[in-house]
Design an enzyme around this catalytic site. Structure first.
Site, PDB file in Angstrom:
ATOM      1  N   LYS A 261       0.859  -1.199   0.000  1.00  0.00           N
ATOM      2  CA  LYS A 261       0.000   0.000   0.000  1.00  0.00           C
ATOM      3  C   LYS A 261       0.887   1.238   0.000  1.00  0.00           C
ATOM      4  O   LYS A 261       1.692   1.429   0.898  1.00  0.00           O
ATOM      5  CB  LYS A 261      -0.897   0.003   1.250  1.00  0.00           C
ATOM      6  N   ASP A 266      -2.464  10.381   3.498  1.00  0.00           N
ATOM      7  CA  ASP A 266      -3.864   9.992   3.736  1.00  0.00           C
ATOM      8  C   ASP A 266      -4.560  11.056   4.581  1.00  0.00           C
ATOM      9  O   ASP A 266      -4.449  11.075   5.795  1.00  0.00           O
ATOM     10  CB  ASP A 266      -3.898   8.628   4.445  1.00  0.00           C
ATOM     11  N   LYS A 273      -9.841  13.239   8.090  1.00  0.00           N
ATOM     12  CA  LYS A 273      -9.313  12.864   9.405  1.00  0.00           C
ATOM     13  C   LYS A 273      -9.231  14.095  10.295  1.00  0.00           C
ATOM     14  O   LYS A 273      -9.095  15.214   9.796  1.00  0.00           O
ATOM     15  CB  LYS A 273      -7.885  12.302   9.246  1.00  0.00           C
ATOM     16  N   ASP A 284       1.716   6.506   5.405  1.00  0.00           N
ATOM     17  CA  ASP A 284       0.723   5.565   4.890  1.00  0.00           C
ATOM     18  C   ASP A 284       1.196   4.860   3.611  1.00  0.00           C
ATOM     19  O   ASP A 284       0.454   4.088   3.007  1.00  0.00           O
ATOM     20  CB  ASP A 284      -0.609   6.287   4.649  1.00  0.00           C
ATOM     21  N   ASP A 343     -12.094   7.267   4.064  1.00  0.00           N
ATOM     22  CA  ASP A 343     -10.840   7.049   4.802  1.00  0.00           C
ATOM     23  C   ASP A 343     -10.427   5.576   4.792  1.00  0.00           C
ATOM     24  O   ASP A 343      -9.305   5.237   5.179  1.00  0.00           O
ATOM     25  CB  ASP A 343     -11.001   7.561   6.240  1.00  0.00           C
ATOM     26  N   GLU A 345      -9.427   3.823   2.427  1.00  0.00           N
ATOM     27  CA  GLU A 345      -8.958   3.859   1.036  1.00  0.00           C
ATOM     28  C   GLU A 345      -7.924   2.783   0.727  1.00  0.00           C
ATOM     29  O   GLU A 345      -7.772   2.386  -0.420  1.00  0.00           O
ATOM     30  CB  GLU A 345      -8.382   5.245   0.709  1.00  0.00           C
ATOM     31  N   ARG A 347      -7.755  -0.414   1.385  1.00  0.00           N
ATOM     32  CA  ARG A 347      -8.317  -1.655   0.838  1.00  0.00           C
ATOM     33  C   ARG A 347      -8.800  -1.435  -0.598  1.00  0.00           C
ATOM     34  O   ARG A 347      -8.828  -2.370  -1.400  1.00  0.00           O
ATOM     35  CB  ARG A 347      -9.435  -2.165   1.759  1.00  0.00           C
TER      36      ARG A 347
END
Ligand code: BES
Ligand code: MN
Ligand code: ZN
Length: 495
Positions: A261, A266, A273, A284, A343, A345, A347
């Site tokens: 990933k 993020d 967030k 991230d 959020d 994201e 996956r």
């Protein structure tokens, strides 16, 4: 920095600092040290200046009968053989102790150290990795680089057969080099570490190692291929998303695939967030960073394996084109997903990369690595990455690889019971599973895209970086676990 192994007697080794680790009470002075040196150490113990306690150090100048100009004593705090974590802690204390002296060259006597269930080659490998790991600094963006370490050469003194010691050192330093690359990428600020930057790094890596082939998929191409989930995340940023695919063919047969990933920042997207510590969401992309680092280590070691390594990179931003909660997207697999929280994201980008790598490369096993959920940090803290798998053997291989090098994972359930939390009234699934078992339902989501392959998922949200304060920084995990796993696959990692 140069690392070396030597079987010289400690008294004969010329260095600015000789390091000797001693047990609790310093009762086991190595008999390879000259008498006068042993007497001096005994005097330090008798006076109470040194007791061999964990993390205790004592620096002595001009030690008698030694070619080294300083002697650094380091306590192990143990009675006898050390556990893996205690040994790595010792290597950290050694590295920091030496760095504090300003020595330009150092040597560490390893022969008097025993580690439970491991041989001297292991001690050289993990000792060199540990020292290298703990001399890492990130000062790319500092104007004043005067704090840079003086240390230029580090020698491991061991009576192990020279060929074994050399191989172990090559392994330790290769894994450390992979970790350093992963840390550099993780620590780099998100204005400069974006998907296009990762492509630049990928190209540089492919140029450095001729055995490495690189293919990239732009956001536009991804759209055409039908990667609706990946694109729904990437679209929310001014910066284009990118997918990088390395292929390293050191052996015939179906490849092992890694998928990392790479969310270079993020924000949460429209499901924004909160502000506190949001800067840490530059980390991230640490799953991607660990894929880069592992690829580097594999190339350095020229492992006889077939590896496909995918980095799926995008920035999760709340732009005018960003996804809204309620949007439904079609994934590359054909399954549809209702995005209830933008959020979640990770996956979404991973599911398309997982489908792609299976369709294109027919791998024998797939491991994805992701800073996927805050819930994982709640469950396991900073010590273990969560290990999910649809194949018990693969899970065991990863857990053992992590155990072996102190980069530990812990098994988590993927039971069907959790799947219904992903039910959506409008699409094949939702992208969130509610407040309970957040790390597990994220893994359940990914499992729907990996049904026909042996697959594991590492949630590294707690282990990839150290949060907050002065010590904040990427850890380079799980490069050691992944590299050890691949070394075992290559049949070259047995101790
Ligand atoms: N990158 C985060 C996960 C994360 C959060 C890692 C904090 C480390 C520290 C991920 O994209 C995310 O935001 N996950 C959400 C999922 C939720 C909306 C279901 C989370 O964990 O809050
Ligand atoms: Mn997120
Ligand atoms: Zn994320």
């Amino acid at each position: 920095m140069d690392y070396a192994v030597s079987s010289k007697a400690p008294a004969l080794l010329k260095a600015d600092c000789l390091v000797v680790a001693l047990n609790k009470g310093a009762t086991d002075l190595p008999d390879t040290l000259p008498d006068a040196t042993r007497k001096l150490i005994s005097a330090c113990v008798k006076s109470g200046d040194f007791a061999g306690k964990k993390q205790q150090t004592l620096l002595l100048q001009q030690p008698p009968e030694l070619s080294a100009t300083r002697l650094l004593l380091v306590g192990t705090g143990a009675e006898g053989a050390l556990g893996v974590q205690a040994f790595l802690q010792l290597a950290a204390t050694v590295a920091k102790g030496v760095a504090a002296t300003g020595a330009r060259s150092a040597a560490w006597l390893l022969d008097n150290i025993a580690v439970k269930e491991h041989d001297t080659a292991w001690i050289v490998r993990e000792g060199s990795r540990g020292v290298a790991d703990n001399t890492y600094r990130y000062d790319t963006y500092r104007s004043d680089k005067s704090g840079a370490p003086a240390l230029k050469r580090f020698t491991f003194l061991t009576s192990a057969p020279a060929a074994d010691a050399k191989q172990a050192l090559a392994e330790g330093t290769a894994i450390a080099a992979g970790m350093a690359l992963a840390k550099d990428l993780g620590n780099r600020p998100p204005n400069d570490c974006h998907p296009d930057y990762l492509v630049t790094v990928a190209k540089a890596l492919a140029d450095e190692y001729p055995a490495l082939k690189l293919k990239t998929i732009s956001e536009k191409q991804a759209e055409k291929l039908g990667m609706g989930a990946f694109c729904s995340v990437a679209r929310g940023s001014e910066r284009d998303g990118q997918i990088m695919i390395f292929e390293y063919q050191g052996a015939k047969g179906a490849p092992v695939a890694l998928v990392g990933k790479g969310i270079t920042f993020d924000t949460g997207g429209i499901s924004l967030k909160p502000g506190a510590s949001m800067d840490e969401m530059k980390y991230d992309m640490c799953g991607a960073a660990s894929v880069f680092g592992t690829v580097k280590a594999v190339c350095e070691l020229q492992l006889p394996i077939h590896l496909v390594a995918v980095v799926v990179a995008a920035e999760n931003m709340p732009d005018g084109r960003a996804s809204r909660p309620g949007d439904i997207v079609r994934t590359l697999s054909g399954q549809t997903v209702e995005i209830l929280n933008t959020d979640a994201e990770g996956r979404l980008v991973l599911c398309d990369a997982l489908t792609y790598v299976q369709q294109k490369y027919k791998p024998s096993a797939v491991v994805d690595i992701a800073t996927l959920t805050g819930a994982c940090v709640v469950a396991l803290g900073a010590h273990a990455q969560a290990v999910y798998a649809n194949d018990a053997e693969l899970a065991e291989e990863l857990l053992l690889a992590g155990e072996d090098c102190g980069d530990r994972g812990w098994p988590m359930p993927l039971w069907d019971d959790y799947q219904e939390q992903l039910d959506s009234p409008f699409a094949d699934m939702a992208n969130i599973g509610g407040p309970k078992a957040g790390s597990i339902t994220a893994a359940c989501f990914l499992s729907r895209f990996t049904k026909d392959v042996s697959w594991a998922h590492l949630d590294i949200a707690g282990t990839a970086w150290v949060s907050g304060g002065k010590l904040k920084g990427a850890t380079g995990r799980p490069v050691p676990m992944l590299t050890r796993y691949l070394m075992h696959k290559a049949g070259s990692g047995d101790d």
